[in-house]
Design an enzyme around this catalytic site. Sequence first.
Site, short mmCIF file in Angstrom:
data_model
loop_
_atom_site.label_atom_id
_atom_site.label_comp_id
_atom_site.label_asym_id
_atom_site.label_seq_id
_atom_site.Cartn_x
_atom_site.Cartn_y
_atom_site.Cartn_z
N ARG A 102 -3.99 3.15 8.59
CA ARG A 102 -5.08 3.37 6.92
C ARG A 102 -6.74 3.97 6.67
NH1 ARG A 102 -2.09 -0.33 4.84
NH2 ARG A 102 -2.51 0.36 2.77
N LYS B 267 2.32 -6.19 -7.71
CA LYS B 267 1.26 -6.13 -6.52
C LYS B 267 0.08 -4.72 -6.43
CE LYS B 267 1.67 -5.85 -2.37
NZ LYS B 267 0.42 -4.98 -1.77
N ASN B 268 0.56 -4.48 -6.37
CA ASN B 268 -0.21 -2.70 -6.37
C ASN B 268 -0.93 -1.88 -7.66
OD1 ASN B 268 0.42 -3.06 -3.81
ND2 ASN B 268 2.31 -1.71 -3.75
N CYS C 253 -1.89 -4.20 5.63
CA CYS C 253 -1.04 -3.76 6.88
C CYS C 253 -1.35 -2.99 7.35
CB CYS C 253 0.67 -4.18 6.12
SG CYS C 253 0.70 -5.35 5.38
N ASP D 54 7.01 1.42 0.66
CA ASP D 54 7.47 0.28 0.46
C ASP D 54 9.05 -0.53 0.53
OD1 ASP D 54 4.32 -0.19 -1.49
OD2 ASP D 54 4.67 0.41 0.47
N ARG E 126 1.78 -12.40 0.45
CA ARG E 126 0.87 -11.64 0.36
C ARG E 126 1.23 -10.54 -1.70
NH1 ARG E 126 -0.88 -7.01 3.12
NH2 ARG E 126 -1.80 -6.48 1.24
C1 EPZ Z 1 -0.78 2.07 -1.73
O1 EPZ Z 1 -1.67 2.02 -0.69
C2 EPZ Z 1 0.21 1.07 -1.26
N1 EPZ Z 1 -1.15 -0.05 -1.33
C3 EPZ Z 1 1.14 0.74 -0.38
O2 EPZ Z 1 1.52 -0.59 -0.06
C4 EPZ Z 1 1.96 1.51 -0.44
O3 EPZ Z 1 2.50 2.41 0.87
C5 EPZ Z 1 1.50 2.81 -0.93
O4 EPZ Z 1 0.23 3.32 -1.87
C6 EPZ Z 1 2.47 4.15 -0.72
O5 EPZ Z 1 2.79 4.21 -2.26
C7 EPZ Z 1 -1.57 -0.44 -2.53
O6 EPZ Z 1 -1.36 -0.08 -3.75
C8 EPZ Z 1 -2.62 -1.63 -2.14
P1 EPZ Z 1 -2.27 5.94 0.35
P2 EPZ Z 1 -2.73 2.95 -0.10
O7 EPZ Z 1 -3.51 5.84 0.15
O8 EPZ Z 1 -3.66 3.05 -1.73
C9 EPZ Z 1 -2.71 7.90 4.50
C10 EPZ Z 1 1.88 -2.24 0.20
O9 EPZ Z 1 3.11 -2.47 0.68
N2 EPZ Z 1 -4.58 8.03 3.27
O10 EPZ Z 1 -1.13 6.72 -0.63
O11 EPZ Z 1 -2.94 2.94 0.64
C11 EPZ Z 1 -2.27 6.80 4.52
O12 EPZ Z 1 -3.10 6.40 6.16
C12 EPZ Z 1 1.98 -1.94 0.13
O13 EPZ Z 1 2.67 -3.32 -1.26
C13 EPZ Z 1 -5.15 9.09 4.30
O14 EPZ Z 1 -4.87 9.34 5.47
O15 EPZ Z 1 -1.08 4.38 0.00
C14 EPZ Z 1 -1.31 7.01 4.66
O16 EPZ Z 1 -0.56 7.40 5.89
C15 EPZ Z 1 1.77 -1.36 2.05
N3 EPZ Z 1 -6.67 8.53 3.86
C16 EPZ Z 1 -0.80 7.79 3.15
O17 EPZ Z 1 -1.81 8.21 3.32
C17 EPZ Z 1 -7.10 8.49 2.79
O18 EPZ Z 1 -8.33 8.59 2.52
C18 EPZ Z 1 -0.68 6.90 1.85
O19 EPZ Z 1 -1.30 6.54 1.38
C19 EPZ Z 1 -6.04 7.72 1.92
C20 EPZ Z 1 -4.70 7.50 2.67
#
Ligand code: EPZ
Length: 417
Positions: free
Chosen positions: A121, A22-23, A116, A304, A396
Site C-alpha cells: 500500500r 464506502k469508496n 487492509c 474488491d 468497515r
Molecule cells: C482504492 O484503493 C480502494 N480504496 C480499494 O478498495 C480498491 O481496491 C482500489 O482503489 C482499486 O480499485 C478506497 O477507495 C479507500 P489504488 P487505493 O491507488 O486508492 C498501488 C476495499 O476493499 N499504488 O488504485 O489505494 C497499490 O499498492 C479497498 O474497499 C502504488 O503503488 O487504490 C495497489 O497495488 C481495498 N502507489 C494499486 O496501486 C500509490 O501511490 C491500486 O491502488 C498508490 C497505489
Amino acid sequence: MKKIIIEGRKKISGTIKISGAKNSIVALIPATVLTNGKCVIKNVPDITDVKTLLEIMKDLGSVITFENDTLTIDNKNLQNKLIDEKHASKLRASYYFMGSLIGKYHKVSIAYPGGCVIGSRPIDIHIDAFKKMGIDIIENGSIFDMSVDELNGIQIYLNFPSVGATINIMLASVLAKGTTVIENAAKEPEISNIASFLNSMGARVFGAGTSRIVIEGVESLGDGFVETIPDRIETGTYVIIGALLGNNLRVENVIPTHIEALLYKLKEAGVKYSLDGNSIVVSATENLKPINVKTSVYPGFPTDLGQPISTFLTQCNGECLFEETIYENRLRHVPHLNAMGANVKAFDNRAIITGKTPLHGRKVKATDLRAGASMLVAGLIADGVTEIQNIEHLLRGYERIVDKLSQVGVNIKLIDE
Ligand code: EPZ
C-alpha cells in the site's frame, strides 16, 4: 472482538437495499474541508470508516449532523492541525486529508495512512504528484509535514491509474492557480462522484470517469451537495450471494453498469439474472460452468470482488483460473476457504479453483475487509454453522450486514465478546 455466526444453506428471497459507496464517502467527507460553505451529503452508509473520518473532522473543528443517511458538514471554524497516527492509521482513505488540507491551507501534517494488509500500500504516486505541484514534503517518522507557498496546476501522467492518487490530485488542484491535467487517471465511478461534489461547490473539474481529467483552479468554493453513489462492491457481493442461494433475490438501489464485468462473468457461468429498473433480480443456478476471472482496473473485473467471487468459483463444476493483478497479497482468505472444504491451489496471485466442492461450516477468520466478504459467502453456502472472527474488518465496508441478510431469510447473528 466481534464475530458473526451463520447457519448456512438457507434459501434467500426478498429485497436487499444497497447503501452508499464506502469508496466514495471516504473521499467525499475529506473533500468538504475545501469549502467554507455548508455541505450536504446524502445516501451516507453508517459504517466504521465513516465514523472514523467524522471523528477526525470533529477533531479539526467541523460541525456535523448525521441523520437518516444524510450528513450536513459545516467547516467554517475548521482548524488545520495534525492528524495523528491513532486516527490516520485506521484507514487508507485518511490520505485524502493530504489533498484537501494542502489544497485549502497550503499546509498539512498527517500520519501515514492505514488500510487492509493486502499489499504494501505505498503512496509514492500521490507523493510524486504533490512534489510536482511544488509541495515541500518532510517525513518526520510516520508524519508527513507538507507545505507550499503557491499551489500551481500541473500536467501529470500517472504511471498506474491509481484511484486514490487521482482523487488526491483533484482535491489538491481545485483551488490551485491555473489548470491541472491528469493523464492515465483512474476511471472508477467513485472518481465521478467526487468530481460532481466538487463541481457542486463551484469547482471546474472536467472528464472525470475518463483517463484524462482537467481541473481549472478557482478562487474559492461555496456550499456543496452530493448523493453518494450506490456501493458497487456491496452490490456485487450480494449478487454473488443471490447467484448461490437466491430465490428471486432483489438487490435494490444499484447501477448495473458499475458491475458489468461481474454480471458478464456470472452469465458466462450460467447464472440467470434480470434487470428491473434500479434493481437486479437473481436466483441460484444449479450446474454452474467453470469460468476464469482476472481482476483489473475499472471497467475490468474489480479487485474488491476478487475474494467474494473466489468463493463462488468453488461451486462451479470444473477448474476455474483466478488471477489478482492489482494487489500483491490478496489471497490470504484461501487457507480459510480450503479449511471449509474448498479445493483452491494458490500460487502468488493466481489460483486454480477446482469445484464443485461442498463447504462445511467451521471457525474461520476475516483477515481483511474483502476476505471477510469471501468468508461470509462461504458461511452462507456451507452446511452447518460457520463462525467468522475479526468481523470488524467486514463492518468497515458493509452497512447493517446482519439486518440485511436476516431480512431475506438468513440465520445470522453478530456477537461482541
Ligand atoms: C482504492 O484503493 C480502494 N480504496 C480499494 O478498495 C480498491 O481496491 C482500489 O482503489 C482499486 O480499485 C478506497 O477507495 C479507500 P489504488 P487505493 O491507488 O486508492 C498501488 C476495499 O476493499 N499504488 O488504485 O489505494 C497499490 O499498492 C479497498 O474497499 C502504488 O503503488 O487504490 C495497489 O497495488 C481495498 N502507489 C494499486 O496501486 C500509490 O501511490 C491500486 O491502488 C498508490 C497505489
